[in-house]
Motif scaffolding. Structure first.
Motif, PDB file in Angstrom:
ATOM      1  N   ALA A 162      44.253 -60.468   6.189  1.00 53.04           N
ATOM      2  CA  ALA A 162      45.165 -59.958   5.163  1.00 53.04           C
ATOM      3  C   ALA A 162      45.194 -60.935   3.995  1.00 53.04           C
ATOM      4  N   ILE A 163      45.410 -60.400   2.801  1.00 55.26           N
ATOM      5  CA  ILE A 163      45.472 -61.215   1.584  1.00 55.26           C
ATOM      6  C   ILE A 163      46.740 -60.865   0.815  1.00 55.26           C
ATOM      7  N   LEU A 205      43.804 -55.973   4.959  1.00 54.31           N
ATOM      8  CA  LEU A 205      45.125 -55.566   4.506  1.00 54.31           C
ATOM      9  C   LEU A 205      45.516 -56.367   3.261  1.00 54.31           C
ATOM     10  N   ILE A 206      46.052 -55.678   2.262  1.00 52.48           N
ATOM     11  CA  ILE A 206      46.518 -56.329   1.040  1.00 52.48           C
ATOM     12  C   ILE A 206      48.029 -56.138   0.967  1.00 52.48           C
ATOM     13  N   SER A 207      48.782 -57.233   0.876  1.00 51.13           N
ATOM     14  CA  SER A 207      50.244 -57.138   0.837  1.00 51.13           C
ATOM     15  C   SER A 207      50.713 -56.779  -0.572  1.00 51.13           C
ATOM     16  N   ALA A 208      52.020 -56.720  -0.754  1.00 49.70           N
ATOM     17  CA  ALA A 208      52.588 -56.212  -2.007  1.00 49.70           C
ATOM     18  C   ALA A 208      52.226 -57.066  -3.209  1.00 49.70           C
ATOM     19  N   SER A 213      57.817 -56.652   2.702  1.00 46.82           N
ATOM     20  CA  SER A 213      56.889 -56.775   3.830  1.00 46.82           C
ATOM     21  C   SER A 213      55.919 -55.610   3.918  1.00 46.82           C
ATOM     22  N   ASP A 214      55.948 -54.723   2.913  1.00 49.35           N
ATOM     23  CA  ASP A 214      55.050 -53.570   2.927  1.00 49.35           C
ATOM     24  C   ASP A 214      53.633 -53.978   2.528  1.00 49.35           C
ATOM     25  N   ALA A 215      52.667 -53.194   2.976  1.00 42.21           N
ATOM     26  CA  ALA A 215      51.285 -53.379   2.537  1.00 42.21           C
ATOM     27  C   ALA A 215      51.002 -52.451   1.363  1.00 42.21           C
ATOM     28  N   ALA A 216      50.286 -52.977   0.361  1.00 44.06           N
ATOM     29  CA  ALA A 216      49.857 -52.136  -0.759  1.00 44.06           C
ATOM     30  C   ALA A 216      48.749 -51.187  -0.320  1.00 44.06           C
TER      31      ALA A 216
END
Length: 484
Positions: free
Chosen positions: A71-72, A224-227, A213-216
């Motif tokens: 994740a990034i 996975l790319i975070s917000a 804490s949502d993923a974009a």
């Protein structure tokens, strides 16, 4: 959980940290400068092709840096605005930084809505030249063709996240980044699209604001790319500050921010009401004169550098033998005295020595920042300890005076890219939530930074006497400065 990465795209460079998702330990790092761009005439870039950010990102991630990353998170410079057409192409280069071209536009916008109080009520801040909403007003006045083609507005971290995801139809942002635009309200947790229309002249598409804490989204490769969020919010998250903590940042200008449970509406405009990267709020107060005060003293005294100025100041004593410097060398924003100048009082034969003036410069700078802290305290913000950031935080004269003048414990973290670390922590949070191992309301508990901890101790009474001496001079010289 595995490993995650945090990417910080600052105005000058991209830095990437790869961290253990459970412990926060930094495993690998990458760095690359941005390609050279033009400037606004004051040495700061004002128009930047966003592709430069991608080129820098690719270079920083070279050599297999992201191998095994799950994740990034993306942190990026605040105040950059990227206008896109209906096809997703940039209609002009991104406008970034404290764009002096937009100063008149800021005044126009303040008047158009009915004054500073109206803006404070609407979005928790009064337009400044750097803010995206003000840059939109400048575009409307100066680039009508570009404005007509503008259909979507993104900030730097929004645009980078969108690119990493392969330019999907859905475009996202987070509360922290949105709160700095001038057209999203931290108090109501929503956009004020009528302010975009006021600035730009027509409505546009704005990115969806997703939770901390949502993923974009997920890349085609399964990453996975975070917000994502703005640099200020990412740095606060990387430092791990919480309720009772304030951060004082020593740049040429200074800023004071603290975590708070609610948005603050400040009719004076001294407080900018931002949201943080965790679901809380991050009120910020800015001063125009921090390290520039020390550099001015260095020039006046003819000493070599700030380290030499600090050594000189340490030969004096608290109170600088009665010298008091109001350090309003560039005017001042907190208090709102844009057209004033600095003031030096207490000159006596015995006080007219270089070491006393050097000490007065440090005390004046820190007392100005203590005034900013008191603006927050006066609105109910709890301050139990202060994190002190910036290269000047390492100076002995700063460390000797700050705890007693601020009246609380001072924490000086070891230098690190806390914005990139905060972005990685956000990525770990989103990853854990997606795997069902973390609570979406509770970020991963990474340990705080290695730091020096300085307590006021026996110096507290002396420091508060010095502070009162400064306040007395300020109230005598500018009696209405902090009165509404």
């Amino acid at each position: 959980m595995g490993i995650v990465a945090g990417l910080d795209s600052s105005p000058e460079f991209t830095r990437i940290v790869v961290c253990d998702a459970d412990t926060g330990a930094v495993l690998r790092q990458g760095y690359a400068p941005h390609p050279a761009e033009g400037s606004d005439g004051a040495g700061r870039p004002s128009d930047v092709d966003p592709q430069a950010w991608l080129l820098s990102l690719g270079e920083a991630a070279g050599g297999g840096l992201l191998e095994g990353v799950q994740a990034i998170g993306v942190s990026a410079q605040q105040n950059a605005i990227v206008p896109l057409d209906a096809q997703g192409n940039t209609v002009r280069p991104a406008m970034v930084g404290g764009d002096k071209r937009a100063q008149v536009a800021a005044a126009d916008l303040i008047d158009a809505l009915g004054g500073r109080e109206a803006w404070a009520q609407a979005v928790g801040c009064v337009p400044q030249a750097a803010q995206p909403v003000t840059k939109l007003r400048w575009m409307a006045k100066n680039e009508p063709d570009a404005v007509l083609r503008t259909a979507v507005l993104l900030q730097a971290h929004d645009w980078l996240v969108w690119q990493l995801l392969g330019r999907p139809v859905r475009r996202t942002t987070d509360r922290g980044g949105a709160s700095g635009t001038g057209y999203w309200s931290a108090a109501i947790g929503g956009y004020r699209p009528e302010l975009v229309e006021l600035a730009l002249g027509h409505q546009v598409m704005l990115p969806e604001v997703i939770g901390p804490s949502d993923a974009a989204g997920t890349t085609p490769e399964g990453l996975l790319i975070s917000a994502g969020t703005g640099e200020t919010m990412a740095a606060a998250f990387g430092l791990g500050i919480g309720l009772g903590d304030a951060v004082v940042s020593l740049g040429a200008s200074g800023s004071v921010m603290a975590v708070h449970r609610e948005a603050l509406i400040d009719q004076s405009g001294m407080i900018t009401s931002l949201a943080d990267a965790t679901g809380m709020h991050l009120p910020v107060v800015t001063t125009l004169n921090a390290v520039r005060t020390l550099r001015g003293a260095t020039d006046l005294l003819g000493v070599a550098d700030l380290e030499a100025l600090s050594d000189l100041a340490m030969k004096s004593t608290p109170g600088s033998h009665g010298l008091v410097l109001l350090p309003y060398l560039e005017g001042e924003r907190t208090p709102n005295l844009p057209h004033t100048a600095g003031t030096l009082t207490g000159l006596r034969r015995e006080s007219m020595k270089p070491e006393h003036f050097a000490r007065a410069a440090f005390e004046g700078m820190l007392c100005g920042l203590a005034d900013a802290l008191d603006v927050l305290r006066g609105r109910g913000v709890e301050v139990r300890r202060v994190f002190l950031l910036g290269a000047a935080a390492e100076l002995p004269a700063v460390q000797a005076a700050a705890p007693a003048l601020f009246g609380v414990q001072v924490v000086v973290p070891q230098p690190a890219d806390y914005a990139a670390i905060g972005a990685a922590r956000q990525a770990a949070w989103a990853l854990g939530v997606s795997q069902g191992t973390l609570d979406p309301r509770q970020p991963p508990a990474w340990p705080g930074p290695a730091a020096q901890v300085l307590d006021p101790g026996d110096e507290l009474a002396v420091g508060q006497a010095v502070r009162q001496q400064y306040v007395s001079v300020r109230e005598q010289t500018h009696p209405t400065a902090f009165r509404s």
